[in-house]
Design a protein around this motif. Structure first.
Motif, short mmCIF file in Angstrom:
data_model
loop_
_atom_site.label_atom_id
_atom_site.label_comp_id
_atom_site.label_asym_id
_atom_site.label_seq_id
_atom_site.Cartn_x
_atom_site.Cartn_y
_atom_site.Cartn_z
N GLN A 228 -35.06 -36.33 -7.86
CA GLN A 228 -34.44 -36.77 -9.10
C GLN A 228 -33.03 -37.33 -8.86
N GLY A 229 -32.27 -36.61 -8.02
CA GLY A 229 -30.93 -37.07 -7.70
C GLY A 229 -30.97 -38.45 -7.06
N GLN A 230 -31.93 -38.64 -6.14
CA GLN A 230 -32.04 -39.93 -5.45
C GLN A 230 -32.48 -41.04 -6.41
N ALA A 231 -33.41 -40.71 -7.28
CA ALA A 231 -33.89 -41.72 -8.23
C ALA A 231 -32.77 -42.14 -9.18
N CYS B 40 -31.15 -41.10 -19.37
CA CYS B 40 -31.49 -39.80 -18.80
C CYS B 40 -32.72 -39.96 -17.90
N SER B 41 -33.02 -38.91 -17.13
CA SER B 41 -34.18 -39.01 -16.24
C SER B 41 -35.07 -37.79 -16.41
N LEU B 42 -36.37 -37.99 -16.15
CA LEU B 42 -37.34 -36.89 -16.12
C LEU B 42 -38.24 -37.09 -14.91
N PRO B 43 -38.54 -36.01 -14.19
CA PRO B 43 -39.50 -36.15 -13.09
C PRO B 43 -40.86 -36.61 -13.65
N ILE C 81 -36.86 -43.12 -15.87
CA ILE C 81 -35.58 -43.23 -16.58
C ILE C 81 -35.86 -43.57 -18.04
N TYR C 82 -35.11 -42.95 -18.91
CA TYR C 82 -35.24 -43.19 -20.35
C TYR C 82 -33.88 -43.60 -20.92
N GLN C 83 -33.92 -44.37 -22.01
CA GLN C 83 -32.67 -44.80 -22.64
C GLN C 83 -32.74 -44.46 -24.12
N ASP C 84 -31.61 -44.01 -24.68
CA ASP C 84 -31.59 -43.73 -26.11
C ASP C 84 -31.52 -45.03 -26.89
N LYS C 85 -32.57 -45.23 -27.70
CA LYS C 85 -32.56 -46.40 -28.57
C LYS C 85 -32.73 -45.93 -30.00
N GLY C 86 -31.68 -46.03 -30.78
CA GLY C 86 -31.74 -45.64 -32.18
C GLY C 86 -32.12 -44.19 -32.40
N GLY C 87 -31.68 -43.30 -31.52
CA GLY C 87 -31.89 -41.87 -31.74
C GLY C 87 -33.13 -41.31 -31.08
N SER D 222 -36.38 -43.67 -25.09
CA SER D 222 -37.52 -44.53 -24.85
C SER D 222 -37.57 -44.93 -23.38
N TYR D 223 -38.78 -45.11 -22.88
CA TYR D 223 -39.04 -45.32 -21.45
C TYR D 223 -38.42 -46.63 -20.97
N VAL D 224 -37.75 -46.58 -19.81
CA VAL D 224 -37.17 -47.79 -19.25
C VAL D 224 -37.92 -48.22 -18.00
N GLU D 225 -37.93 -47.34 -17.00
CA GLU D 225 -38.60 -47.69 -15.76
C GLU D 225 -38.89 -46.44 -14.95
N THR D 226 -39.80 -46.58 -13.99
CA THR D 226 -40.10 -45.48 -13.09
C THR D 226 -39.58 -45.83 -11.71
#
Lengths: 307, 394
Positions: free
Chosen positions: B163-166, B285-288, B373-379, B382-386
Motif C-alpha cells: 500500500q505504501g508503495q502504491a 485515499c487508498s484501499l488494498p 486509489i479513490y478520490q472524494d467527489k461530492g462527498g 469514487s474509484y480513480v485507478e488501480t
C-alpha cells in the motif's frame, strides 16, 4: 518569519481556551483548596451538548453564528447544572474529610462523566459544523481566521468581565472572603455554601464556552477530549499560581504559546532528536519546572502560605 | 410447591437433559460418515465486540465457499470429502487469538482461514507454524505476518508495504509530486505505512521536505501543519486513521496549506469525509485490492452474497472466500488433506479467484497485489485507478 507569527497565533487561540478552562480550576482551588479533576469533563460535555444542539438546529437554516449562540445558551446551563450536582453530591459530603478523599472523588466523577458521554454520544468523533464564514486575514504572511479572532476576543472579554466581577461586586467580595477563610466568612454572615456552589457554576459556564471554542477551532468533539485538555488547563493554573485569577489567564496564554512554539521548533532545537510528536510534553515539563522552582506559580503566593 | 408444579418442573428438566444429550451426540459425529472423509477448516475472527460486523462478514465468506465446495462434491484420493467449518471468536484480542489457535491445533483441523486482525494473526501464526497447519488470511495487512520465516503463513490481500508503495507511485507518477510532506500517528499501522511510503517516494525521485508526528488521540494539528506549510509540499501524506485525518485536513486548509491530501485505508471511510467536510473534496485515499465491480468474479459474488445474507458485503468476505478456495484447490492438487502434504501445494497456487488470480511469492504474500486509489467527489469516495503494487516496488 510568517511561520513564527503563525505559531504565535495558533498559540494564542490554544492559550485562550486553556485560560478559560484554567479559571475553573483556579477559582475552585482558591476557595476550597480542591483540585476539581472533573472540570475537563465538564468542558467535554459542553462541547458535545453544543454539537448536538447545532446538529438539531442545522436544518432550520438559521445563520451559523446564531446556531453557535443558541448552542452555548443551552450548553452553559447544562454544564452549570452538572457542576452544581458534582459539588453537591461528590464534594460537599467530603468537605471535612482528609484532602486526598475529595481528590479521589474528583477522579471518579471524571471517569463517570467520560463513560456517560460515551454512552450518550458514542465512541466516534463528531464533526463540528462551521460556525463562522471562512474569512482569513493576512498579518505579515500569517493567516488568522475570523473564528480565531473571535475566539481570542471572546475569551479576553469573558475574562475581563470575570475579573471585574471578582474585584468590584459584592458577590466577588464574598468569594474573596470565603477564599481567605471560610470559617470567618461564615461568621460575617456570608452564605459560604452558596458562594462555593456559585464558584463551581461560574467555572462551568466558562467551561461550556471553552468547549464550544475547542469544537469550533479544531472541528471535532469526542468523549475523551476533556482528559488531556483538563490536565493542561490545570498546568496553566499552576503556572499562573493556582488560586490566582489573573495568574490563570496569564498561565493559559503562556502555556498555549509554549506548546505551539515548542512543537514548531523542537526539531530544530534538538537537531532532529525530538519531533513534533512531543507536543504534549511541554505542559508537563512546565508543570514540573514550576513545582520545582517556583511552587507558588508566577503570580500566586497563597499556596506556600496555606501549605 | 404444588404437585402439579413439581411434575411440570421435573418433566421440563428431563426434556432439557435429553435435548442437550442429542445436541452433544450431533457434535461428536465420527470423522468419517460412511465412505465420506471429513475435512475440518478452522476460521477465526472477532464475532463479538465493536468489530463483530467485520468478523461475521468474513465468516459469511468462508461459509459460502464451504457450501459451494460441498455442493460441487469434491473427492480426494478416491474418497468423497465433506468440508466442515469450525468458526471461533477471537474477539480481536491477541490473547483470545492464541487460545483459539491452540483449540484448532488440539482439534487437528486441516487448515486455518484467518484471523481478521494483524494483532491476532501474528501471535496465532506461531502456533499454527509449530503444528505445521497451513494458514491463509484474507484481511491482516501487517507485513510482519509473512516475514517471520514460517512456511505456513499465506495472505490473499495486499499488505502495508504494497500500500505504501502504491501510494508513493500514485503521488509521484499520477499527481507528479516533487515535494512531499508526511505526518504519521506513531502507531504500528501509521508509522509502518509512512515508512514504506517514504522509502518508495524517495526511490521514485520525490523529495520528503517535512516529516511530522502526532498521536492517535490528538485533535490540534495546527502547530505541525504550520511547520509543513513552511516547506510548501506538493502532496501531504497523512498516515493515520480517519478520526485524525479528517480534522487535520480541515485545519490544513484553514492555515492556507494547499498540498494535495493523501491518506491510507484507515482514512478511506465515509467518516473521514464527514469530519473533513468540504475540505475532503478532490482529495485521495487508498484501499488494498480492487473495487468489487472490477474483481474477476466480483459482481457475481456480490449478487450471491446479497441474496444469501440479505445485506451488503462489509469488506473482506470475497478475500476470505478465495482463501478457502485456494486451500481446497491445494488439497485437490496434493490429493491429500494432510497439512504436511498439501502445504507445499498452497505455495504453488495458480488459482483464479473471485478477487484476483492468487499466486504467492516466496514469503506467502501475493505476487501481484493490487491497491486502488479513490478520490472524494461530492462527498463520496469514487474509484480513480488501480496501482499494481508489485510493479510499483520495482
Amino acid at each position: 518569519m510568517d511561520i513564527f507569527l503563525q505559531q504565535i497565533i495558533n498559540g494564542l487561540v490554544l492559550g485562550s481556551i486553556y485560560a478559560l478552562v484554567a479559571l475553573g480550576y483556579t477559582m475552585v482551588y482558591g476557595i476550597l483548596g480542591l483540585i476539581n479533576f472533573a472540570h475537563g469533563e465538564v468542558v467535554m460535555i459542553g462541547a458535545l451538548v453544543s454539537y448536538s444542539v447545532m446538529m438539531v438546529l442545522v436544518p432550520s437554516g438559521l445563520p451559523p453564528v446564531l446556531l453557535a449562540l443558541i448552542s452555548v445558551l443551552v450548553a452553559a446551563p447544562v454544564c452549570m447544572a452538572l457542576a452544581w450536582a458534582i459539588e453537591r453530591y461528590a464534594y460537599r459530603p467530603l468537605r471535612h474529610a482528609p484532602k486526598l478523599t475529595p481528590l479521589i472523588s474528583a477522579i471518579g466523577v471524571s471517569i463517570l462523566l467520560q463513560n456517560m458521554a460515551m454512552m450518550i454520544w458514542g465512541r466516534g468523533y463528531h464533526a463540528f459544523p462551521d460556525i463562522l464564514p471562512a474569512i482569513h486575514f493576512d498579518i505579515g504572511g500569517a493567516q488568522i481566521t475570523l473564528l480565531q479572532t473571535v475566539t481570542i476576543g471572546l475569551a479576553a472579554l469573558t475574562m475581563g468581565i470575570l475579573a471585574w466581577m471578582i474585584q468590584r461586586t459584592s458577590l466577588g467580595q464574598a468569594m474573596r472572603a470565603t477564599a481567605e477563610s471560610p470559617a470567618i466568612a461564615e461568621l460575617m454572615g456570608i452564605p459560604v455554601n452558596r458562594i462555593i456552589t456559585l464558584t463551581f457554576v461560574i467555572g462551568a459556564a466558562l467551561a461550556a464556552l471553552a468547549g464550544l471554542m475547542v469544537g469550533a477551532n479544531y472541528s471535532v468533539a469526542h468523549y475523551y477530549m476533556g482528559f488531556m485538555l483538563g490536565l493542561k488547563a490545570f498546568t496553566a493554573a499552576v503556572l499562573g499560581g493556582i488560586g490566582n485569577i489573573t495568574g490563570a489567564m496569564l498561565g493559559g496564554l503562556l502555556l498555549g504559546l509554549i506548546e505551539s512554539l515548542g512543537a514548531g521548533y523542537i526539531e530544530d532545537l534538538t537537531g532532529g532528536f525530538l519531533g513534533s510528536n512531543y507536543q504534549d510534553i511541554f505542559a508537563f515539563l512546565v508543570l514540573i519546572g514550576v513545582l520545582v522552582f517556583r511552587p507558588g506559580g508566577l503570580m500566586g503566593e497563597r499556596v506556600s502560605e496555606r501549605a | 410447591m404444588t404437585p402439579f408444579a413439581r411434575h411440570a418442573l421435573s418433566l421440563t428438566a428431563i426434556a432439557l437433559a435429553s435435548l442437550s444429550l442429542t445436541a452433544c451426540g450431533k457434535k461428536e459425529a465420527p470423522p468419517t460418515a460412511g465412505n465420506e472423509v471429513i475435512i475440518t477448516i478452522g476460521h477465526a475472527a472477532p464475532l463479538t465486540g465493536p468489530q463483530a460486523h467485520l468478523g461475521k462478514d468474513n465468516e459469511n465468506g468462508a461459509v459460502m465457499a464451504i457450501d459451494e465446495l460441498n455442493s460441487r462434491g469434491m473427492s480426494i484420493d478416491g474418497k468423497k470429502v465433506k468440508f466442515v467449518l469450525v468458526s471461533e471468536d477471537d474477539q480481536a484480542d491477541p490473547k483470545a487469538g492464541t487460545t483459539v489457535a491452540q483449540k484448532f491445533v488440539d482439534k487437528k483441523v486441516n487448515g486455518v482461514i484467518g484471523h481478521l486482525n494483524s494483532g491476532t494473526t501474528i501471535p496465532a501464526s506461531r502456533i499454527y507454524s509449530e503444528a505445521g497447519i497451513p494458514q491463509i488470511s484474507g484481511s491482516a495487512t501487517n507485513p510482519t505476518y509473512t516475514q517471520q520465516g514460517f512456511k505456513t503463513t499465506f495472505r490473499v490481500f495486499a499488505n502495508d508495504i504494497h500500500q505504501g508503495q502504491a501510494l508513493a507511485q500514485f503521488a509521484t507518477k499520477s499527481l507528479k509530486a516533487k515535494t512531499i510532506a508526511i505526518v504519521d500517528d506513531r502507531t504500528a499501522y501509521g508509522q509502518g505505512l509512512a515508512d514504506e511510503f517514504k522509502k518508495a517516494a524517495e526511490a521514485a525521485g520525490a523529495k520528503v521536505v517535512a516529516q511530522e508526528f502526532t498521536t492517535d488521540k490528538a485533535t490540534d494539528f495546527k502547530a505541525i501543519l504550520t511547520k509543513i506549510k513552511a516547506s510548501n509540499p506538493d502532496v501531504l501524506f497523512f498516515s493515520a486513521m480517519d478520526a485524525q485525518g479528517g480534522p487535520a485536513l480541515k485545519q490544513a486548509r484553514e492555515l492556507g496549506l494547499k498540498a494535495t491530501f493523501l491518506i491510507g485505508d484507515g482514512g478511506c471511510t465515509p467518516e473521514f469525509i464527514k469530519l473533513a467536510g468540504n475540505a475532503a473534496d478532490g482529495q485521495y485515499c487508498s484501499l488494498p485490492g480492487v473495487p468489487l465491480e472490477k474483481m474477476p468474479g466480483g459482481t457475481v459474488f456480490k449478487d450471491k452474497y446479497q441474496k444469501r445474507y440479505n445485506q451488503q458485503i462489509q469488506l473482506y468476505a470475497p478475500y476470505v472466500y478465495d482463501a478457502v478456495m485456494v486451500m481446497a484447490d491445494a488439497m485437490q492438487r496434493a490429493n491429500s488433506a494432510e497439512p504436511a502434504k498439501f502445504l507445499l501445494e498452497v505455495g504453488k497456487s495458480q488459482y483464479q479467484g473471485v478477487t484476483a488470480k492468487v499466486v504467492f511469492d516466496a514469503k506467502g504474500d501475493l505476487a501481484a497485489p493490487a491497491v486502488s486509489i479513490y478520490q472524494d467527489k461530492g462527498g463520496n469516495w469514487s474509484y480513480v485507478e488501480t496501482v499494481d503494487a508489485a510493479a510499483a516496488a520495482k
